[in-house]
Write a protein that holds these residues in place. Structure first.
Motif, PDB file in Angstrom:
ATOM      1  N   PHE A  61       0.864  -1.190   0.000  1.00  0.00           N
ATOM      2  CA  PHE A  61       0.000   0.000   0.000  1.00  0.00           C
ATOM      3  C   PHE A  61       0.905   1.247   0.000  1.00  0.00           C
ATOM      4  O   PHE A  61       1.323   1.713   1.067  1.00  0.00           O
ATOM      5  CB  PHE A  61      -0.902   0.000   1.232  1.00  0.00           C
ATOM      6  N   PRO A  62       1.232   1.791  -1.176  1.00  0.00           N
ATOM      7  CA  PRO A  62       2.087   2.983  -1.228  1.00  0.00           C
ATOM      8  C   PRO A  62       1.276   4.257  -1.007  1.00  0.00           C
ATOM      9  O   PRO A  62       0.038   4.228  -1.037  1.00  0.00           O
ATOM     10  CB  PRO A  62       2.646   2.938  -2.654  1.00  0.00           C
ATOM     11  N   VAL A  63       1.984   5.358  -0.798  1.00  0.00           N
ATOM     12  CA  VAL A  63       1.292   6.651  -0.669  1.00  0.00           C
ATOM     13  C   VAL A  63       1.307   7.409  -1.986  1.00  0.00           C
ATOM     14  O   VAL A  63       0.711   8.465  -2.118  1.00  0.00           O
ATOM     15  CB  VAL A  63       1.932   7.536   0.422  1.00  0.00           C
ATOM     16  N   ALA A  64       2.022   6.887  -2.963  1.00  0.00           N
ATOM     17  CA  ALA A  64       2.066   7.507  -4.289  1.00  0.00           C
ATOM     18  C   ALA A  64       2.229   6.386  -5.308  1.00  0.00           C
ATOM     19  O   ALA A  64       2.494   5.236  -4.934  1.00  0.00           O
ATOM     20  CB  ALA A  64       3.241   8.482  -4.380  1.00  0.00           C
ATOM     21  N   GLU A  65       2.058   6.714  -6.550  1.00  0.00           N
ATOM     22  CA  GLU A  65       2.232   5.724  -7.608  1.00  0.00           C
ATOM     23  C   GLU A  65       3.613   5.079  -7.489  1.00  0.00           C
ATOM     24  O   GLU A  65       4.612   5.771  -7.294  1.00  0.00           O
ATOM     25  CB  GLU A  65       2.105   6.428  -8.961  1.00  0.00           C
ATOM     26  N   MET A  66       3.658   3.766  -7.617  1.00  0.00           N
ATOM     27  CA  MET A  66       4.946   3.054  -7.522  1.00  0.00           C
ATOM     28  C   MET A  66       5.769   3.309  -8.767  1.00  0.00           C
ATOM     29  O   MET A  66       5.284   3.088  -9.875  1.00  0.00           O
ATOM     30  CB  MET A  66       4.690   1.553  -7.430  1.00  0.00           C
ATOM     31  N   PRO A  67       7.011   3.738  -8.612  1.00  0.00           N
ATOM     32  CA  PRO A  67       7.815   3.985  -9.811  1.00  0.00           C
ATOM     33  C   PRO A  67       8.318   2.712 -10.480  1.00  0.00           C
ATOM     34  O   PRO A  67       8.478   2.669 -11.689  1.00  0.00           O
ATOM     35  CB  PRO A  67       8.987   4.807  -9.271  1.00  0.00           C
ATOM     36  N   GLY A  68       8.541   1.666  -9.693  1.00  0.00           N
ATOM     37  CA  GLY A  68       9.119   0.441 -10.265  1.00  0.00           C
ATOM     38  C   GLY A  68       8.077  -0.640 -10.476  1.00  0.00           C
ATOM     39  O   GLY A  68       6.878  -0.421 -10.300  1.00  0.00           O
ATOM     40  N   ASP A  69       8.561  -1.811 -10.882  1.00  0.00           N
ATOM     41  CA  ASP A  69       7.675  -2.947 -11.103  1.00  0.00           C
ATOM     42  C   ASP A  69       7.335  -3.603  -9.763  1.00  0.00           C
ATOM     43  O   ASP A  69       8.176  -3.688  -8.872  1.00  0.00           O
ATOM     44  CB  ASP A  69       8.359  -3.982 -12.007  1.00  0.00           C
ATOM     45  N   ARG A  94       4.378 -20.479  -4.112  1.00  0.00           N
ATOM     46  CA  ARG A  94       3.499 -19.489  -4.733  1.00  0.00           C
ATOM     47  C   ARG A  94       3.726 -18.146  -4.080  1.00  0.00           C
ATOM     48  O   ARG A  94       3.866 -18.052  -2.852  1.00  0.00           O
ATOM     49  CB  ARG A  94       2.028 -19.884  -4.545  1.00  0.00           C
ATOM     50  N   VAL A  95       3.790 -17.101  -4.936  1.00  0.00           N
ATOM     51  CA  VAL A  95       3.873 -15.730  -4.423  1.00  0.00           C
ATOM     52  C   VAL A  95       2.774 -14.919  -5.093  1.00  0.00           C
ATOM     53  O   VAL A  95       2.661 -14.899  -6.325  1.00  0.00           O
ATOM     54  CB  VAL A  95       5.239 -15.070  -4.726  1.00  0.00           C
ATOM     55  N   TRP A  96       1.974 -14.281  -4.287  1.00  0.00           N
ATOM     56  CA  TRP A  96       0.945 -13.358  -4.805  1.00  0.00           C
ATOM     57  C   TRP A  96       1.368 -11.971  -4.339  1.00  0.00           C
ATOM     58  O   TRP A  96       1.405 -11.700  -3.141  1.00  0.00           O
ATOM     59  CB  TRP A  96      -0.421 -13.741  -4.248  1.00  0.00           C
ATOM     60  N   VAL A  97       1.748 -11.127  -5.304  1.00  0.00           N
ATOM     61  CA  VAL A  97       2.177  -9.772  -4.956  1.00  0.00           C
ATOM     62  C   VAL A  97       1.283  -8.782  -5.692  1.00  0.00           C
ATOM     63  O   VAL A  97       1.006  -8.941  -6.879  1.00  0.00           O
ATOM     64  CB  VAL A  97       3.671  -9.543  -5.283  1.00  0.00           C
ATOM     65  N   GLN A  98       0.807  -7.804  -4.985  1.00  0.00           N
ATOM     66  CA  GLN A  98      -0.095  -6.826  -5.588  1.00  0.00           C
ATOM     67  C   GLN A  98       0.119  -5.465  -4.941  1.00  0.00           C
ATOM     68  O   GLN A  98       0.436  -5.373  -3.753  1.00  0.00           O
ATOM     69  CB  GLN A  98      -1.557  -7.269  -5.399  1.00  0.00           C
ATOM     70  N   LYS A  99      -0.025  -4.428  -5.755  1.00  0.00           N
ATOM     71  CA  LYS A  99       0.069  -3.066  -5.223  1.00  0.00           C
ATOM     72  C   LYS A  99      -1.320  -2.438  -5.219  1.00  0.00           C
ATOM     73  O   LYS A  99      -2.153  -2.736  -6.082  1.00  0.00           O
ATOM     74  CB  LYS A  99       1.029  -2.219  -6.060  1.00  0.00           C
ATOM     75  N   PHE A 100      -1.547  -1.573  -4.265  1.00  0.00           N
ATOM     76  CA  PHE A 100      -2.842  -0.892  -4.112  1.00  0.00           C
ATOM     77  C   PHE A 100      -2.557   0.610  -4.080  1.00  0.00           C
ATOM     78  O   PHE A 100      -2.416   1.204  -3.012  1.00  0.00           O
ATOM     79  CB  PHE A 100      -3.547  -1.368  -2.846  1.00  0.00           C
ATOM     80  N   GLU A 101      -2.444   1.184  -5.271  1.00  0.00           N
ATOM     81  CA  GLU A 101      -2.006   2.577  -5.373  1.00  0.00           C
ATOM     82  C   GLU A 101      -3.148   3.547  -5.100  1.00  0.00           C
ATOM     83  O   GLU A 101      -4.327   3.211  -5.305  1.00  0.00           O
ATOM     84  CB  GLU A 101      -1.429   2.830  -6.768  1.00  0.00           C
ATOM     85  N   PRO A 102      -2.805   4.756  -4.656  1.00  0.00           N
ATOM     86  CA  PRO A 102      -3.837   5.776  -4.423  1.00  0.00           C
ATOM     87  C   PRO A 102      -4.632   6.046  -5.713  1.00  0.00           C
ATOM     88  O   PRO A 102      -4.084   5.988  -6.818  1.00  0.00           O
ATOM     89  CB  PRO A 102      -3.024   7.019  -4.033  1.00  0.00           C
ATOM     90  N   GLY A 103      -5.917   6.312  -5.528  1.00  0.00           N
ATOM     91  CA  GLY A 103      -6.751   6.659  -6.685  1.00  0.00           C
ATOM     92  C   GLY A 103      -7.444   5.466  -7.314  1.00  0.00           C
ATOM     93  O   GLY A 103      -8.249   5.630  -8.223  1.00  0.00           O
ATOM     94  N   LYS A 104      -7.122   4.252  -6.860  1.00  0.00           N
ATOM     95  CA  LYS A 104      -7.779   3.062  -7.393  1.00  0.00           C
ATOM     96  C   LYS A 104      -8.635   2.433  -6.299  1.00  0.00           C
ATOM     97  O   LYS A 104      -8.336   2.573  -5.116  1.00  0.00           O
ATOM     98  CB  LYS A 104      -6.745   2.064  -7.906  1.00  0.00           C
ATOM     99  N   VAL A 105      -9.677   1.736  -6.714  1.00  0.00           N
ATOM    100  CA  VAL A 105     -10.642   1.203  -5.743  1.00  0.00           C
ATOM    101  C   VAL A 105     -10.581  -0.323  -5.747  1.00  0.00           C
ATOM    102  O   VAL A 105     -10.587  -0.944  -6.815  1.00  0.00           O
ATOM    103  CB  VAL A 105     -12.074   1.671  -6.088  1.00  0.00           C
ATOM    104  N   PHE A 106     -10.505  -0.902  -4.577  1.00  0.00           N
ATOM    105  CA  PHE A 106     -10.454  -2.363  -4.442  1.00  0.00           C
ATOM    106  C   PHE A 106     -11.441  -2.799  -3.352  1.00  0.00           C
ATOM    107  O   PHE A 106     -11.658  -2.071  -2.394  1.00  0.00           O
ATOM    108  CB  PHE A 106      -9.043  -2.818  -4.041  1.00  0.00           C
ATOM    109  N   GLU A 107     -12.000  -3.980  -3.538  1.00  0.00           N
ATOM    110  CA  GLU A 107     -12.894  -4.530  -2.522  1.00  0.00           C
ATOM    111  C   GLU A 107     -12.252  -5.758  -1.897  1.00  0.00           C
ATOM    112  O   GLU A 107     -11.654  -6.578  -2.595  1.00  0.00           O
ATOM    113  CB  GLU A 107     -14.243  -4.917  -3.141  1.00  0.00           C
TER     114      GLU A 107
END
Lengths: 139, 212
Positions: A61-69, A94-107
């Motif tokens: 959960f970043p506070v700004a758009e992630m610059p990298g992959d 198994r690895v599940w990696v996900q980013k939740f950037e500001p401005g996008k909505v997730f449930e």
């Protein structure tokens, strides 16, 4: 007394995950130390490293758009947990990696207590879940 | 041309190619001079599209003074040669922020020295605004492409921390100071950094300069 780890375990690491390739090795070392310290809060004292198959969930959960992959997050975290939570990286199936950037909505359906804490917590932070069932979530 | 405008140009051309080829054109991206008519002189279109009865020069442009002058010149040039068509593809960037040139290490050092000696004179608000500007300049000198446009403190720190240019503990300190800096920049005069915080920012900036 030494004890086995009871999976799943979940914990939160405050801060921005550090990538594997960095110009200041102390940054990577400090991040790994943070990951281990955060995991220690939910591990039994004197625990063994597990020999079981491991599934890893990393929600950043970043506070700004992630610059990298987003996959840049993975290796330092797995390294930090190796010979600590599990014996060897090869146990990770198994690895599940996900980013939740500001401005996008997730449930999130029925988030766990730790994930709920992550959703409400001060960002940036990394939510980590380690399980011993690689088929978790497949069906 | 900056790397970002160049990559935007490539992206635009990639979207155009399938359509042109579907229309029966043969498309050449960045054609050599030998493929071009003499009247173009030194001008090289971004692409040309050819089929039996038509010859089209394609120029990807954006809203800059240099682009406007170039389009005016090309329009006049092609109007005098009816056998070639000029197609201008207008592709403005998503942000209107200007690209900021990289400051030299000497200039950054000079500004750092001024902050260190002027905290009392300037006051904490001015000091942190200037110190943050110098910090961003130092970061840009390390990662010029990613940071070529103005950065919010949050994005700047995300970039520096994820790449390990600042340690996780430094990132915590800088994140707090970035919030103070933002507040002051937007008129909050009830919050001020301490001298130690500004000195911490200067220390990290010096560390970045040593990594360059």
């Amino acid at each position: 007394m030494s004890v086995e780890i009871t999976f799943p375990i979940e914990f939160i690491v405050q801060g921005t995950p550090v990538s594997l390739q960095v110009k200041r090795p102390e940054s990577r070392a400090a991040w790994k130390a943070r990951v281990r310290q955060a995991s220690a809060l939910v591990l039994p004292e004197g625990h063994f490293s597990s020999e079981r198959s491991i599934s890893v969930t990393l929600f950043y959960f970043p506070v700004a758009e992630m610059p990298g992959d987003v996959d840049n997050i993975v290796k330092p975290v797995l390294d930090a947990l190796s010979k600590h939570v599990y014996n060897d990286d090869r146990q990770v199936e198994r690895v599940w990696v996900q980013k939740f950037e500001p401005g996008k909505v997730f449930e999130f359906d029925g988030p766990s207590e730790t994930l709920s804490e992550a959703l409400a917590g001060e960002k940036p932070l990394l939510f980590v879940r380690l399980g011993d069932d690689p088929s978790e979530g497949l069906t | 041309m900056s790397s970002s405008s160049s990559s935007r140009e490539e992206a635009v051309l990639e979207t155009l190619l399938p359509q042109l080829e579907a229309e029966g054109f043969e498309v050449f991206v960045h054609p050599s001079g030998a493929m071009l008519p003499i009247f173009l002189d030194t001008y090289r279109p971004d692409a040309i599209a050819l089929k039996r009865d038509r010859k089209v020069a394609i120029e990807v442009t954006s809203p800059t003074t240099a682009s406007r002058k170039k389009v005016e010149y090309l329009s006049k040039l092609f109007s005098e040669h009816a056998d070639w068509e000029l197609r201008i593809v207008y592709a403005p960037p998503r942000t209107s922020d200007e690209i900021i040139p990289v400051a030299s290490a000497e200039v950054i050092e000079e500004h750092l020295a001024r902050i260190e000696h002027a905290f009392e004179v300037m006051g904490p608000a001015s000091a942190v605004l200037t110190a943050w500007a110098v910090f961003e300049a130092a970061a840009r000198s390390l990662i010029p492409i990613d940071l070529e446009r103005p950065q919010t403190p949050a994005r700047l720190l995300e970039t520096l921390a994820s790449n390990g240019y600042v340690t996780p503990d430094e990132a915590v300190m800088l994140r707090l100071l970035g919030q103070i800096r933002n507040g002051i920049a937007h008129g909050r005069l009830d919050i001020m950094p301490t001298r130690e915080q500004v000195e911490g920012l200067i220390d990290v900036t010096r560390t970045l300069l040593r990594l360059d």
